[in-house]
Design a protein around this motif. Structure first.
Motif, PDB file in Angstrom:
ATOM      1  N   PRO A 262      32.598   8.814  19.758  1.00  0.00           N
ATOM      2  CA  PRO A 262      30.657   8.984  19.194  1.00  0.00           C
ATOM      3  C   PRO A 262      30.690  10.285  18.241  1.00  0.00           C
ATOM      4  O   PRO A 262      29.698  10.424  17.728  1.00  0.00           O
ATOM      5  N   LEU A 263      31.267  11.358  18.854  1.00  0.00           N
ATOM      6  CA  LEU A 263      31.077  12.316  17.747  1.00  0.00           C
ATOM      7  C   LEU A 263      31.813  12.821  16.850  1.00  0.00           C
ATOM      8  O   LEU A 263      32.280  13.946  15.557  1.00  0.00           O
ATOM      9  N   ASP A 264      32.929  11.677  16.166  1.00  0.00           N
ATOM     10  CA  ASP A 264      33.795  11.646  15.161  1.00  0.00           C
ATOM     11  C   ASP A 264      32.588  12.166  13.330  1.00  0.00           C
ATOM     12  O   ASP A 264      31.738  12.067  13.127  1.00  0.00           O
ATOM     13  N   GLY A 265      33.567  13.131  13.020  1.00  0.00           N
ATOM     14  CA  GLY A 265      33.325  13.700  12.133  1.00  0.00           C
ATOM     15  C   GLY A 265      32.516  14.885  12.314  1.00  0.00           C
ATOM     16  O   GLY A 265      31.835  15.930  11.215  1.00  0.00           O
ATOM     17  N   LEU A 266      32.306  15.641  13.771  1.00  0.00           N
ATOM     18  CA  LEU A 266      31.075  16.804  13.619  1.00  0.00           C
ATOM     19  C   LEU A 266      32.199  17.945  14.104  1.00  0.00           C
ATOM     20  O   LEU A 266      33.628  17.421  13.680  1.00  0.00           O
ATOM     21  N   LEU A 267      31.743  18.923  13.662  1.00  0.00           N
ATOM     22  CA  LEU A 267      32.996  20.121  13.700  1.00  0.00           C
ATOM     23  C   LEU A 267      32.250  20.251  14.774  1.00  0.00           C
ATOM     24  O   LEU A 267      31.154  20.853  15.449  1.00  0.00           O
ATOM     25  N   LEU A 268      33.147  21.759  15.489  1.00  0.00           N
ATOM     26  CA  LEU A 268      33.211  21.990  17.118  1.00  0.00           C
ATOM     27  C   LEU A 268      33.785  23.354  16.746  1.00  0.00           C
ATOM     28  O   LEU A 268      34.364  23.526  16.527  1.00  0.00           O
ATOM     29  N   ASP A 269      32.239  24.331  17.125  1.00  0.00           N
ATOM     30  CA  ASP A 269      32.154  26.335  16.790  1.00  0.00           C
ATOM     31  C   ASP A 269      32.849  26.223  17.838  1.00  0.00           C
ATOM     32  O   ASP A 269      33.283  26.188  19.091  1.00  0.00           O
ATOM     33  N   ILE A 270      34.927  26.765  18.033  1.00  0.00           N
ATOM     34  CA  ILE A 270      35.634  27.062  18.937  1.00  0.00           C
ATOM     35  C   ILE A 270      35.884  29.149  18.968  1.00  0.00           C
ATOM     36  O   ILE A 270      36.873  28.910  18.689  1.00  0.00           O
TER      37      ILE A 270
ATOM     38  N   GLY B 147      24.246   4.874  11.062  1.00  0.00           N
ATOM     39  CA  GLY B 147      22.872   5.457  11.262  1.00  0.00           C
ATOM     40  C   GLY B 147      23.366   6.568  11.579  1.00  0.00           C
ATOM     41  O   GLY B 147      22.906   7.978  10.547  1.00  0.00           O
ATOM     42  N   ASP B 148      22.973   7.198  12.749  1.00  0.00           N
ATOM     43  CA  ASP B 148      23.336   7.488  13.977  1.00  0.00           C
ATOM     44  C   ASP B 148      25.144   8.872  13.136  1.00  0.00           C
ATOM     45  O   ASP B 148      25.107  10.393  13.231  1.00  0.00           O
ATOM     46  N   GLU B 149      26.168   7.343  13.005  1.00  0.00           N
ATOM     47  CA  GLU B 149      27.714   8.445  11.862  1.00  0.00           C
ATOM     48  C   GLU B 149      26.667   8.911  11.161  1.00  0.00           C
ATOM     49  O   GLU B 149      27.739  10.503  10.629  1.00  0.00           O
ATOM     50  N   GLN B 150      25.652   8.698  10.015  1.00  0.00           N
ATOM     51  CA  GLN B 150      25.610   9.656   8.888  1.00  0.00           C
ATOM     52  C   GLN B 150      25.077  10.463   9.154  1.00  0.00           C
ATOM     53  O   GLN B 150      25.387  11.519   8.102  1.00  0.00           O
ATOM     54  N   LEU B 151      24.338  10.742  10.348  1.00  0.00           N
ATOM     55  CA  LEU B 151      24.026  11.801  10.782  1.00  0.00           C
ATOM     56  C   LEU B 151      24.834  13.207  10.807  1.00  0.00           C
ATOM     57  O   LEU B 151      24.748  14.229  10.617  1.00  0.00           O
ATOM     58  N   LEU B 152      25.752  12.619  11.798  1.00  0.00           N
ATOM     59  CA  LEU B 152      26.900  13.433  12.234  1.00  0.00           C
ATOM     60  C   LEU B 152      27.811  14.519  11.763  1.00  0.00           C
ATOM     61  O   LEU B 152      28.486  15.129  11.406  1.00  0.00           O
ATOM     62  N   ARG B 153      28.261  13.070  10.645  1.00  0.00           N
ATOM     63  CA  ARG B 153      29.314  14.026   9.221  1.00  0.00           C
ATOM     64  C   ARG B 153      28.887  15.225   8.895  1.00  0.00           C
ATOM     65  O   ARG B 153      27.845  15.137   8.125  1.00  0.00           O
ATOM     66  N   GLY B 154      29.936  15.692   8.725  1.00  0.00           N
ATOM     67  CA  GLY B 154      30.057  17.633   8.256  1.00  0.00           C
ATOM     68  C   GLY B 154      29.276  18.057   9.881  1.00  0.00           C
ATOM     69  O   GLY B 154      28.620  19.579   8.596  1.00  0.00           O
ATOM     70  N   ARG B 155      28.338  18.096  10.264  1.00  0.00           N
ATOM     71  CA  ARG B 155      27.581  19.126  10.641  1.00  0.00           C
ATOM     72  C   ARG B 155      28.147  19.456  12.663  1.00  0.00           C
ATOM     73  O   ARG B 155      29.232  19.428  12.746  1.00  0.00           O
ATOM     74  N   VAL B 156      27.736  20.749  12.612  1.00  0.00           N
ATOM     75  CA  VAL B 156      28.170  21.501  13.966  1.00  0.00           C
ATOM     76  C   VAL B 156      28.133  21.147  14.715  1.00  0.00           C
ATOM     77  O   VAL B 156      26.313  21.452  15.068  1.00  0.00           O
TER      78      VAL B 156
ATOM     79  N   PHE C 265      40.474  17.507  17.391  1.00  0.00           N
ATOM     80  CA  PHE C 265      40.179  17.529  18.888  1.00  0.00           C
ATOM     81  C   PHE C 265      39.518  15.917  18.780  1.00  0.00           C
ATOM     82  O   PHE C 265      39.280  16.044  18.030  1.00  0.00           O
ATOM     83  N   HIS C 266      40.538  15.404  19.217  1.00  0.00           N
ATOM     84  CA  HIS C 266      40.578  13.723  19.195  1.00  0.00           C
ATOM     85  C   HIS C 266      40.525  13.807  20.811  1.00  0.00           C
ATOM     86  O   HIS C 266      40.283  13.491  21.962  1.00  0.00           O
ATOM     87  N   TYR C 267      39.373  12.233  19.668  1.00  0.00           N
ATOM     88  CA  TYR C 267      38.852  11.329  21.448  1.00  0.00           C
ATOM     89  C   TYR C 267      39.288  10.855  21.946  1.00  0.00           C
ATOM     90  O   TYR C 267      40.762  10.260  21.757  1.00  0.00           O
ATOM     91  N   SER C 268      39.089  11.131  23.152  1.00  0.00           N
ATOM     92  CA  SER C 268      40.114  10.470  24.760  1.00  0.00           C
ATOM     93  C   SER C 268      39.644   9.791  25.834  1.00  0.00           C
ATOM     94  O   SER C 268      39.972   8.847  26.841  1.00  0.00           O
ATOM     95  N   GLY C 269      38.020   9.791  25.414  1.00  0.00           N
ATOM     96  CA  GLY C 269      37.210   8.642  26.108  1.00  0.00           C
ATOM     97  C   GLY C 269      35.933   9.656  26.821  1.00  0.00           C
ATOM     98  O   GLY C 269      35.543  10.638  26.614  1.00  0.00           O
ATOM     99  N   ASP C 270      35.293   8.780  27.414  1.00  0.00           N
ATOM    100  CA  ASP C 270      33.568   9.011  28.078  1.00  0.00           C
ATOM    101  C   ASP C 270      33.566   9.847  29.407  1.00  0.00           C
ATOM    102  O   ASP C 270      34.534   8.682  30.321  1.00  0.00           O
ATOM    103  N   ALA C 271      32.756   9.896  29.920  1.00  0.00           N
ATOM    104  CA  ALA C 271      32.297  10.608  31.338  1.00  0.00           C
ATOM    105  C   ALA C 271      31.127  10.786  31.411  1.00  0.00           C
ATOM    106  O   ALA C 271      30.255  10.949  30.534  1.00  0.00           O
TER     107      ALA C 271
ATOM    108  N   ALA D 251      37.726  20.248  14.331  1.00  0.00           N
ATOM    109  CA  ALA D 251      37.511  18.275  13.776  1.00  0.00           C
ATOM    110  C   ALA D 251      37.457  18.090  15.006  1.00  0.00           C
ATOM    111  O   ALA D 251      38.169  17.249  14.873  1.00  0.00           O
ATOM    112  N   LEU D 252      35.889  17.426  15.284  1.00  0.00           N
ATOM    113  CA  LEU D 252      36.178  15.792  16.459  1.00  0.00           C
ATOM    114  C   LEU D 252      36.314  15.015  15.689  1.00  0.00           C
ATOM    115  O   LEU D 252      36.225  14.330  14.504  1.00  0.00           O
ATOM    116  N   VAL D 253      37.491  13.821  15.965  1.00  0.00           N
ATOM    117  CA  VAL D 253      37.828  13.343  15.337  1.00  0.00           C
ATOM    118  C   VAL D 253      38.065  11.741  16.005  1.00  0.00           C
ATOM    119  O   VAL D 253      38.337  11.710  17.758  1.00  0.00           O
ATOM    120  N   GLY D 254      37.118  10.837  15.556  1.00  0.00           N
ATOM    121  CA  GLY D 254      37.362   9.476  16.968  1.00  0.00           C
ATOM    122  C   GLY D 254      36.016   9.706  17.571  1.00  0.00           C
ATOM    123  O   GLY D 254      35.403  10.491  17.644  1.00  0.00           O
TER     124      GLY D 254
END
Length: 98
Positions: free
Chosen positions: A37-45, A3-12, A91-97, A32-35
């Motif tokens: 926890p934020l996979d599918g989100l768009l980041l405004d740059i 459900g969390d992933e579905q909420l994120l798709r196509g959202r900024v 932007f590809h996922y590279s880990g968590d901090a 576009a964020l790839v992979g």
């Protein structure tokens, strides 16, 4: 997809999920964020300098390994950035901090 992933798709990233239109806006530039926890989100740059985009992003999220931590996303140096508005790079996922 949970459900969390579905909420994120196509959202900024950073726009309220209750926003009636949380998707991209015209004349803005997105990565576009790839992979991860934020996979599918768009980041405004839109307002980022080129060197800022090269550094990637550490994005606050409750969905990372550490709740309240950050998910790390980096551009692939081999992928060219497309000029103009809309999704211009990934932007590809590279880990968590924490």
């Amino acid at each position: 997809m949970n459900g969390d992933e579905q909420l994120l798709r196509g959202r900024v990233y950073g726009r309220d999920h209750d926003d009636p239109d949380p998707g991209p806006l015209p004349d803005r530039v997105y990565a576009a964020l790839v992979g991860g926890p934020l996979d599918g989100l768009l980041l405004d740059i839109t307002d980022w300098q080129p060197e800022e985009a090269e550094d990637g992003a550490a994005l606050a999220t409750e969905l990372s390994r550490w709740p309240g931590g950050r998910a790390l996303y980096d551009p692939d140096p081999g992928e060219p950035r497309i000029p103009g508005s809309g999704v211009t790079c990934r932007f590809h996922y590279s880990g968590d901090a924490p």
